[in-house]
Design a protein around this motif. Structure first.
Motif, PDB file in Angstrom:
ATOM      1  N   GLN A  10       0.820  -1.216   0.000  1.00 43.65           N
ATOM      2  CA  GLN A  10       0.000   0.000   0.000  1.00 43.65           C
ATOM      3  C   GLN A  10       0.855   1.269   0.000  1.00 43.65           C
ATOM      4  O   GLN A  10       0.368   2.353  -0.300  1.00 43.65           O
ATOM      5  N   GLY A  12       3.045   1.919  -2.080  1.00 48.92           N
ATOM      6  CA  GLY A  12       3.360   2.278  -3.456  1.00 48.92           C
ATOM      7  C   GLY A  12       4.002   1.143  -4.220  1.00 48.92           C
ATOM      8  O   GLY A  12       5.225   1.076  -4.293  1.00 48.92           O
ATOM      9  N   SER A  14       2.989  -1.726  -7.686  1.00 47.09           N
ATOM     10  CA  SER A  14       2.088  -2.375  -8.628  1.00 47.09           C
ATOM     11  C   SER A  14       2.159  -3.894  -8.424  1.00 47.09           C
ATOM     12  O   SER A  14       3.037  -4.403  -7.704  1.00 47.09           O
ATOM     13  N   TYR A  15       1.276  -4.605  -9.112  1.00 44.13           N
ATOM     14  CA  TYR A  15       1.371  -6.069  -9.052  1.00 44.13           C
ATOM     15  C   TYR A  15       2.715  -6.545  -9.582  1.00 44.13           C
ATOM     16  O   TYR A  15       3.320  -7.466  -9.015  1.00 44.13           O
ATOM     17  N   ASP A  16       3.203  -5.932 -10.646  1.00 42.98           N
ATOM     18  CA  ASP A  16       4.494  -6.352 -11.197  1.00 42.98           C
ATOM     19  C   ASP A  16       5.632  -6.139 -10.198  1.00 42.98           C
ATOM     20  O   ASP A  16       6.566  -6.957 -10.119  1.00 42.98           O
ATOM     21  N   ASP A  17       5.570  -5.052  -9.427  1.00 40.43           N
ATOM     22  CA  ASP A  17       6.568  -4.825  -8.378  1.00 40.43           C
ATOM     23  C   ASP A  17       6.515  -5.951  -7.343  1.00 40.43           C
ATOM     24  O   ASP A  17       7.539  -6.482  -6.906  1.00 40.43           O
ATOM     25  N   LEU A  49       1.122   6.628  -5.951  1.00 45.78           N
ATOM     26  CA  LEU A  49       0.900   5.822  -7.149  1.00 45.78           C
ATOM     27  C   LEU A  49       1.644   4.502  -7.044  1.00 45.78           C
ATOM     28  O   LEU A  49       2.688   4.428  -6.398  1.00 45.78           O
ATOM     29  N   PRO A  50       1.117   3.425  -7.626  1.00 43.99           N
ATOM     30  CA  PRO A  50      -0.038   3.383  -8.518  1.00 43.99           C
ATOM     31  C   PRO A  50      -1.386   3.194  -7.818  1.00 43.99           C
ATOM     32  O   PRO A  50      -2.392   2.957  -8.490  1.00 43.99           O
ATOM     33  N   GLY A  51      -1.427   3.266  -6.503  1.00 41.70           N
ATOM     34  CA  GLY A  51      -2.655   3.019  -5.770  1.00 41.70           C
ATOM     35  C   GLY A  51      -2.656   1.619  -5.179  1.00 41.70           C
ATOM     36  O   GLY A  51      -1.725   0.834  -5.377  1.00 41.70           O
ATOM     37  N   THR A  53      -3.413  -2.305  -4.111  1.00 41.32           N
ATOM     38  CA  THR A  53      -3.687  -3.618  -4.695  1.00 41.32           C
ATOM     39  C   THR A  53      -4.387  -4.450  -3.636  1.00 41.32           C
ATOM     40  O   THR A  53      -4.069  -4.357  -2.455  1.00 41.32           O
TER      41      THR A  53
END
Length: 308
Positions: A10, A12, A14-17, A49-51, A53
């Protein structure tokens, strides 16, 4: 001692991260990848960002993109999902992973994220946790073909088929916290693991003793539980490298040494050894900089071999 990687997406990511960290966790030989279950960044009023997940959506993806590591939450909040839905989600991800899922469950505490996303946040939530633990484990343990019903103050289930079933005969359930009475009692009744989140080091033996005493009250062997702790981890090959990583996550080196698993490799090994002496069997290493995969590599190369 088992070492697990614990992340806070949370803040910061992404799923890829998250996937990159999970796959490094697996490749480097750590025991498990866990993530928090939050929808709002902490410590900063500006949007990150990116918000957010979703934890169980993330773990479903990781279940198909990893092969060995355990996967779980530390911890999901009872305010986010009704217990029947949670039982279905976790059982499904367990199937998707081939039986590698663990569920950490707690009361939740971060009111602002509830306000931000329209999630009810009752003032009294401990009773919800007790009922959710009973329902989720009850649904999983109901024999195929039987029905499950429950009537409580917070939840009512009527004639549930109690499906789907997880792959594991018993999905590990993690209960944790620093409470002196109610939390140890819940752990004794429902948990396979008791976790201390970010404890003061001097408190660890007494907290574990409280859980063992709670087990004795209900006639459960306290050795059936795993005793674990979650602590921030920041390490470096030398003082300069350690200080750089501390600065990258906005923490002071002295404070990290006092409250986390931190410093040079020898300091980290000494800290983990002291925790083991106090009864800690598993440590969740909270990794805050998810872009620094070299950090995981350093711990795997320089710390893990010394724990064998």
């Amino acid at each position: 001692m088992r070492l697990r990687i614990f992340t806070e997406p949370q803040q910061g990511a992404s799923y890829d991260d998250i996937l990159a960290v999970a796959q490094a966790t697996e490749t480097l030989g750590f025991d498990a990848f866990f993530r928090s279950d939050h929808y709002l960044a902490m410590g900063d009023t500006a949007p990150v960002l990116p918000g957010p997940t979703d934890a169980w959506t993330t773990l479903a993806g990781l279940a198909r993109e990893t092969r060995r590591i355990r996967l779980g939450t530390l911890v999901s909040s009872v305010t986010y999902r009704p217990p029947g839905i949670l039982a279905i989600q976790v059982a499904q991800v367990d199937q998707m992973s081939g039986g590698r899922v663990e569920l950490g469950l707690g009361t939740g505490w971060f009111e602002q994220e509830h306000l931000a996303y329209g999630i009810p946040f009752p003032a009294r939530r401990f009773g919800m946790l007790e009922e959710q633990l009973e329902i989720v484990t009850g649904l999983w343990e109901t024999p195929v073909g039987d029905r499950y019903s429950f009537s409580g103050e917070h939840y009512t289930l009527v004639d549930s088929p109690a499906l789907p079933k997880p792959v594991q005969a018993r999905i590990p359930v993690i209960v944790g916290g620093g409470g002196a009475r109610r939390t140890p009692a819940l752990a004794a009744r429902f948990a396979t693991e008791f976790n201390l989140p970010f404890p003061e080091f001097t408190d660890v033996p007494a907290k574990f003793a409280g859980v063992r005493a709670a087990c004795a009250v209900i006639g459960r062997d306290p050795r059936e539980l795993v005793y674990s702790a979650a602590l921030i981890a920041v390490a470096g090959a030398d003082e300069a490298a350690f200080a750089r990583r501390a600065a990258a996550v906005g923490r002071e080196p002295a404070e990290l040494r006092a409250h986390g698993v931190a410093g040079t490799a020898s300091e980290v090994v000494d800290r983990l050894g002291a925790l083991a002496d106090d009864g800690v069997e598993c440590v969740y290493l909270q990794i805050m900089d998810l872009s620094d995969l070299d950090h995981l590599d350093f711990i795997a190369r320089e710390v893990m071999p010394q724990l064998a």
